[in-house]
Design an enzyme around this catalytic site. Sequence first.
Site, mmCIF file in Angstrom:
data_model
loop_
_atom_site.group_PDB
_atom_site.id
_atom_site.type_symbol
_atom_site.label_atom_id
_atom_site.label_comp_id
_atom_site.label_asym_id
_atom_site.label_seq_id
_atom_site.Cartn_x
_atom_site.Cartn_y
_atom_site.Cartn_z
ATOM 1 N N ASN A 7 -0.605 20.982 -5.043
ATOM 2 C CA ASN A 7 -0.560 19.791 -5.896
ATOM 3 C C ASN A 7 -1.779 19.871 -6.808
ATOM 4 O OD1 ASN A 7 -0.467 17.314 -7.131
ATOM 5 N ND2 ASN A 7 -0.257 16.121 -5.254
ATOM 6 N N ARG A 91 4.144 20.911 -6.660
ATOM 7 C CA ARG A 91 4.580 19.567 -6.999
ATOM 8 C C ARG A 91 4.486 19.398 -8.515
ATOM 9 N NH1 ARG A 91 1.363 14.050 -7.569
ATOM 10 N NH2 ARG A 91 3.135 12.641 -7.769
ATOM 11 N N HIS A 181 8.269 9.348 -7.128
ATOM 12 C CA HIS A 181 8.204 9.374 -5.658
ATOM 13 C C HIS A 181 9.501 9.908 -5.048
ATOM 14 C CE1 HIS A 181 5.030 5.929 -5.800
ATOM 15 N NE2 HIS A 181 4.427 7.105 -5.729
ATOM 16 N N ARG A 242 -1.932 -0.655 -11.197
ATOM 17 C CA ARG A 242 -0.889 -0.747 -12.221
ATOM 18 C C ARG A 242 -0.241 -2.128 -12.189
ATOM 19 N NH1 ARG A 242 1.643 4.658 -10.062
ATOM 20 N NH2 ARG A 242 0.193 6.195 -10.930
ATOM 21 N N ASP A 284 -7.526 -1.688 -2.982
ATOM 22 C CA ASP A 284 -7.220 -1.291 -1.611
ATOM 23 C C ASP A 284 -6.661 -2.482 -0.831
ATOM 24 O OD1 ASP A 284 -7.490 -0.674 1.230
ATOM 25 O OD2 ASP A 284 -8.745 1.007 0.615
ATOM 26 N N MET A 285 -5.438 -2.336 -0.318
ATOM 27 C CA MET A 285 -4.798 -3.445 0.390
ATOM 28 C C MET A 285 -5.603 -3.881 1.608
ATOM 29 S SD MET A 285 -2.574 -5.754 0.775
ATOM 30 C CE MET A 285 -1.396 -5.438 -0.540
ATOM 31 N N GLU A 335 3.253 2.224 5.877
ATOM 32 C CA GLU A 335 3.138 2.766 7.233
ATOM 33 C C GLU A 335 2.088 2.045 8.072
ATOM 34 O OE1 GLU A 335 2.455 7.004 6.992
ATOM 35 O OE2 GLU A 335 3.918 7.181 5.364
ATOM 36 N N ASN A 336 1.067 1.468 7.418
ATOM 37 C CA ASN A 336 -0.101 0.993 8.164
ATOM 38 C C ASN A 336 -0.349 -0.520 8.137
ATOM 39 O OD1 ASN A 336 -1.161 3.653 8.992
ATOM 40 N ND2 ASN A 336 -1.359 3.982 6.792
ATOM 41 N N GLU A 386 5.480 14.464 1.968
ATOM 42 C CA GLU A 386 5.928 15.086 0.729
ATOM 43 C C GLU A 386 5.630 16.577 0.713
ATOM 44 O OE1 GLU A 386 5.372 12.288 -2.877
ATOM 45 O OE2 GLU A 386 3.939 11.558 -1.378
#
Length: 417
Positions: A7, A91, A181, A242, A284-285, A335-336, A386
Amino acid sequence: MKVLVINSGSSSLKYQLFDMEKEMVLAKGLVERIGMETAIFSHQPYFGEKVTKVGQILEHKEAIRKVLAYLTDEKVGVISNVEEISAVGHRVVHGGEAFSDAAYLDPEVIRIIEKNIELAPLHNPAHLKGIYAFRELLGGDFPMVAVFDTAFHQTMPEESFMYALPMVLYKRHKIRRYGFHGTSHKFVSQRLSEILGESLEGKKVVSCHIGNGASITAIKDGKSYDTSMGMTPLEGLVMGTRSGDIDPAVVPFVMAKEDLTIGEVNSMLNKHSGLLGISGLSSDMREITAAMFEGHPGATLAFNLYIQRIKKYIGAYAAEMNGIDAIIFTGGVGENSELVRKRVLDGLTFLGVELDDALNEASSPKERRITTERSKVAAYVIPTNEELMIARETLRVVTERRKGERKSDEHASQVSR
């Protein structure tokens, strides 16, 4: 067979070397700050300690030389020589309309990737740097494959990918929705099929790849039917930096009011909006969630916007496909963050979704169903991979090409007789 997955970014290069017999990562690493005297090189063999070096790496070709040197190094290497690498998978973000599948990197495919630079000016040139460098170092005949983020979405019907703009813009400039994606959405949907033990034919699935960049895809009969990202990755969900969907008229209005250039407003929408722009704190969430629990109003609003947009798209895709059988959560946040999943699914009870809180909050297994057996829609956490998907696609394309070459040789031999 060993496949090296690459990548390549504008100033970075990530790599993983796979043993495809066991689908095992033999080594992985990252080269950062390419073009600087303080470039950082990290190499992690599967067995052994991580190696980190800081020094001058001025171009991608030099970075790749270092990658190959460490992969074959006597102490930290995992192969004896470069000849053990059977193929390289790259990629590539944008394949335009030309590619609905991974493609063998011959000169014509490279030419088309170059042509699509205008569709992905920040990504395709960086990917090409890696491709050019490998061709120089390993030779033009070395097997390499491009795996496109956009390829999976080429099955979308016209009503999903067309914008309601003058048709001449599509005909002249291919202005349409492409989606991104795709490699991740393809991987997790295939994994769902394996979990269920049956084909996705007749199934309606919504795949939520939620991370700093985020997209949702409606998958019908195992194929992409609609997706939230558009001509660029800017459209759709609220993301880390974004904006996602906005009224297009906002752009000229803000440009006039703030005296911004096209470049400046583009930077605002891509790098200074989303969670960061609303909260004023972070993209960052994890930091957004922590600040929300401390009562920070900006973080609370950012979180609520994030959740609302995800639910909005899932609801829209339920209407488009006339129902949903399964929802997949993947990506860093998907996922987290059990809280994000809970807030999303608790807002979908009208679809018959019934969350199992214990399964949702569990830390293991990483891959699991998180809805009750009574739930009319099954929801799953499925970690994406990926890089493995790229390795699989590379192996498949190279194998198919070799079979084709053998058949061609056999045919030529028969004709010559």
